[in-house]
Design an enzyme around this catalytic site. Structure first.
Site, PDB file in Angstrom:
ATOM      1  N   PHE A 150      -8.967  26.431  65.608  1.00  0.00           N
ATOM      2  CA  PHE A 150      -8.266  27.354  65.779  1.00  0.00           C
ATOM      3  C   PHE A 150      -7.741  27.550  67.204  1.00  0.00           C
ATOM      4  O   PHE A 150      -8.820  27.963  67.932  1.00  0.00           O
ATOM      5  CB  PHE A 150      -8.437  29.424  65.219  1.00  0.00           C
ATOM      6  CG  PHE A 150      -7.846  30.136  65.695  1.00  0.00           C
ATOM      7  CD1 PHE A 150      -6.714  30.478  65.436  1.00  0.00           C
ATOM      8  CD2 PHE A 150      -7.870  31.010  67.107  1.00  0.00           C
ATOM      9  CE1 PHE A 150      -6.065  31.272  64.926  1.00  0.00           C
ATOM     10  CE2 PHE A 150      -6.667  31.943  67.049  1.00  0.00           C
ATOM     11  CZ  PHE A 150      -6.042  32.411  66.250  1.00  0.00           C
ATOM     12  N   ASP A 235     -12.035  24.234  74.189  1.00  0.00           N
ATOM     13  CA  ASP A 235     -11.078  25.882  74.558  1.00  0.00           C
ATOM     14  C   ASP A 235     -13.121  27.041  74.463  1.00  0.00           C
ATOM     15  O   ASP A 235     -13.330  26.627  72.842  1.00  0.00           O
ATOM     16  CB  ASP A 235     -10.601  25.967  72.942  1.00  0.00           C
ATOM     17  CG  ASP A 235      -9.868  26.971  72.567  1.00  0.00           C
ATOM     18  OD1 ASP A 235     -10.563  28.051  73.480  1.00  0.00           O
ATOM     19  OD2 ASP A 235      -9.325  27.869  72.157  1.00  0.00           O
ATOM     20  N   LYS A 264     -10.714  36.179  76.419  1.00  0.00           N
ATOM     21  CA  LYS A 264     -11.511  36.909  76.102  1.00  0.00           C
ATOM     22  C   LYS A 264     -12.591  37.949  76.626  1.00  0.00           C
ATOM     23  O   LYS A 264     -11.522  38.699  77.438  1.00  0.00           O
ATOM     24  CB  LYS A 264     -11.925  36.266  74.653  1.00  0.00           C
ATOM     25  CG  LYS A 264     -10.735  35.654  72.967  1.00  0.00           C
ATOM     26  CD  LYS A 264     -11.085  35.703  72.137  1.00  0.00           C
ATOM     27  CE  LYS A 264     -10.385  35.549  70.807  1.00  0.00           C
ATOM     28  NZ  LYS A 264     -10.261  34.728  70.684  1.00  0.00           N
TER      29      LYS A 264
HETATM   30  C1  LIG Z   1      -8.794  34.390  70.084  1.00  0.00           C
HETATM   31  C2  LIG Z   1      -8.158  32.365  70.429  1.00  0.00           C
HETATM   32  C3  LIG Z   1      -7.186  32.124  71.060  1.00  0.00           C
HETATM   33  C4  LIG Z   1      -6.455  32.632  71.373  1.00  0.00           C
HETATM   34  O1  LIG Z   1      -6.660  33.586  72.010  1.00  0.00           O
HETATM   35  P1  LIG Z   1      -5.465  34.778  72.645  1.00  0.00           P
HETATM   36  O2  LIG Z   1      -6.047  35.458  73.335  1.00  0.00           O
HETATM   37  O3  LIG Z   1      -5.661  35.669  70.776  1.00  0.00           O
HETATM   38  O4  LIG Z   1      -3.870  34.343  72.184  1.00  0.00           O
HETATM   39  C5  LIG Z   1      -7.615  30.550  71.257  1.00  0.00           C
HETATM   40  N1  LIG Z   1      -8.874  29.676  71.144  1.00  0.00           N
HETATM   41  C6  LIG Z   1      -9.643  30.685  70.834  1.00  0.00           C
HETATM   42  C7  LIG Z   1     -11.019  29.324  70.620  1.00  0.00           C
HETATM   43  C8  LIG Z   1      -9.242  31.654  70.046  1.00  0.00           C
HETATM   44  O5  LIG Z   1     -11.152  31.562  69.517  1.00  0.00           O
END
Ligand SMILES: *Cc1c(COP(=O)(O)O)cnc(C)c1O
Length: 408
Positions: A150, A235, A264
């Site tokens: 994700f 990520d 985040k």
């Molecule tokens: C939440 C998330 C995203 C996307 O972040 P947004 O601020 O919602 O665009 C990307 N990668 C990971 C691992 C996430 O948990």
């Protein structure tokens, strides 16, 4: 536990739920709770009921609601300067970028806003690096991603998801991505070609259900990337910034990626702040006009983000995540065979698989809500717990007591 007074309005939950449903696209299926106030690990709804927050905005609220240091940093910046665009430099910019670069042990920072934008940025930087530095022929760059990933919701990103809900109906998709099973080193090695520019990977898959790869996997991926002249883009949007007990989830294996992709918690639960952080030999490929964002690195974002970095620099929150994570793990392990089928956790972050005979993850979350605990299911029968790192030992125990009661 006391009811906070003075924060309730006359709004009723059913009418707010109905009004929200009537006038918004139904791209979410929220629990029927209407929140009006938050402090630390607790939230209060419009009718004065209190809830323990065991989701923490998917880790965006690692420091809890309304952390006094973060609120103060935001307030003080609000009174001075909030937006300049990157056409000009503002006086909170350099300090934030230097502090975040130092936290990551990297030379350069590229600030954006949302996580998806940071992922898009990492993709663009990796491709540009591939053409300018590695010498990949034009438009031939390939990026390896993992099954179950994700990385956000843009068309490019959902194009390399294998979740039908995220992907189906949104094509045609951006080419140039190769998917390999998460945790399978041989498959990753086999997927590398001379045109591969990067491996984009979550060190722990949060949305996937807090999936932790086999011990040694990330370290081996790092070695393969170095050997094959391929960038490693981690990520850490959900896994990073203290959640797992270390500043970055990669730290558990002593892995340093070429690009940290952050978001985040970097915004302290106040404002969207994301960033890609790397060294000059990689991030330096971008020249003026080749990438940008109107709001990226704005003064308010930098003020809050800088405070977040300062808070992480002491190691205090990482230590809390480690200590409380042991408590969380011990309590959850005791529920295996008593409603839970499996527990996965690292630091103050856990995914639990619920015995399906007891209900879906959603139903468990609804029952938790009735008992004053907010959590979120993911993928059917999995529930994720990611309490704010400021939660007290006592509140954490109370939260798990509610889970035990719901399962029992
Ligand atoms: C939440 C998330 C995203 C996307 O972040 P947004 O601020 O919602 O665009 C990307 N990668 C990971 C691992 C996430 O948990």
């Amino acid at each position: 536990m006391s009811i906070i007074t003075g924060t309730t309005s006359t709004t009723s939950t059913p009418s707010e739920v109905e009004r929200a449903e009537a006038r918004t696209a139904h791209n979410y299926h929220p629990l029927p709770v209407v929140l009006a106030h938050g402090e630390g690990a607790w939230m209060t709804d419009v009718e004065g009921r209190r809830y323990l927050d065991l989701l923490a905005g998917y880790s965006a609220l690692n420091f809890g609601h309304s952390h006094p240091r973060l609120v103060a940093a935001a307030h003080s910046q609000l009174d001075k300067l909030t937006l300049t665009s990157r056409a000009f430099i503002h006086d909170a910019f350099a300090d934030f970028c230097a502090a975040l670069g130092d936290l990551c042990g990297k030379e350069l920072v590229l600030p954006m806003n949302t996580g998806a934008e940071a992922v898009e940025t990492a993709i663009k930087v990796s491709r540009k690096w591939g053409y300018d530095v590695k010498g990949v022929p034009a438009d031939q760059a390939r990026i390896i991603v993992a099954g179950g990933n994700f990385h956000g919701r843009t068309t490019t990103i959902v194009g390399f998801s294998d979740d039908p809900d995220a992907r189906d109906g949104f094509g045609p998709f951006t080419p140039g991505f190769d998917m390999v099973p998460y945790g399978d080193l041989a498959a990753l090695e086999a997927a590398i070609t001379p045109h591969t520019v990067a491996v984009l990977i979550e060190p722990i898959q949060g949305e996937g259900g807090v999936i932790i790869p086999p011990e040694g996997y990330l370290r081996a991926v790092r070695e393969v990337c170095t050997r094959e002249d391929v960038l490693l883009a981690a990520d850490e949007i959900q896994a990073g910034l203290g959640r797992t007990g270390r500043t970055f989830a990669c730290d558990h294996e002593g892995v340093v990626p070429d690009l940290y992709v952050l978001g985040k918690a970097l915004g302290g639960g106040i404002i969207p702040v994301s960033a890609v952080v790397g060294n000059r030999d990689v991030l330096g490929v971008l020249k003026p006009g080749q990438h940008g964002s109107t709001f990226g690195g704005n003064p308010l974002a930098c003020a809050v983000g800088h405070e977040v970095v300062d808070m992480l620099a002491t190691g205090e929150f990482q230590a809390r995540a480690t200590d409380l994570g042991l408590v969380l793990r011990e309590r959850l392990d005791a529920l295996v065979g008593h409603g839970l089928i499996a527990v996965r956790s690292r630091g103050l972050w856990a995914g639990v698989d619920i015995d399906p005979t007891l209900g879906t993850g959603r139903q468990i979350c609804e029952r938790l809500m009735e008992r004053g605990v907010l959590a979120k299911d993911t993928h059917g029968s999995t529930v994720r717990f990611a309490p704010p790192l400021v939660i007290t030992d006592e509140d954490l125990h109370w939260g798990i007591d509610q889970l035990a009661a719901v399962l029992g």
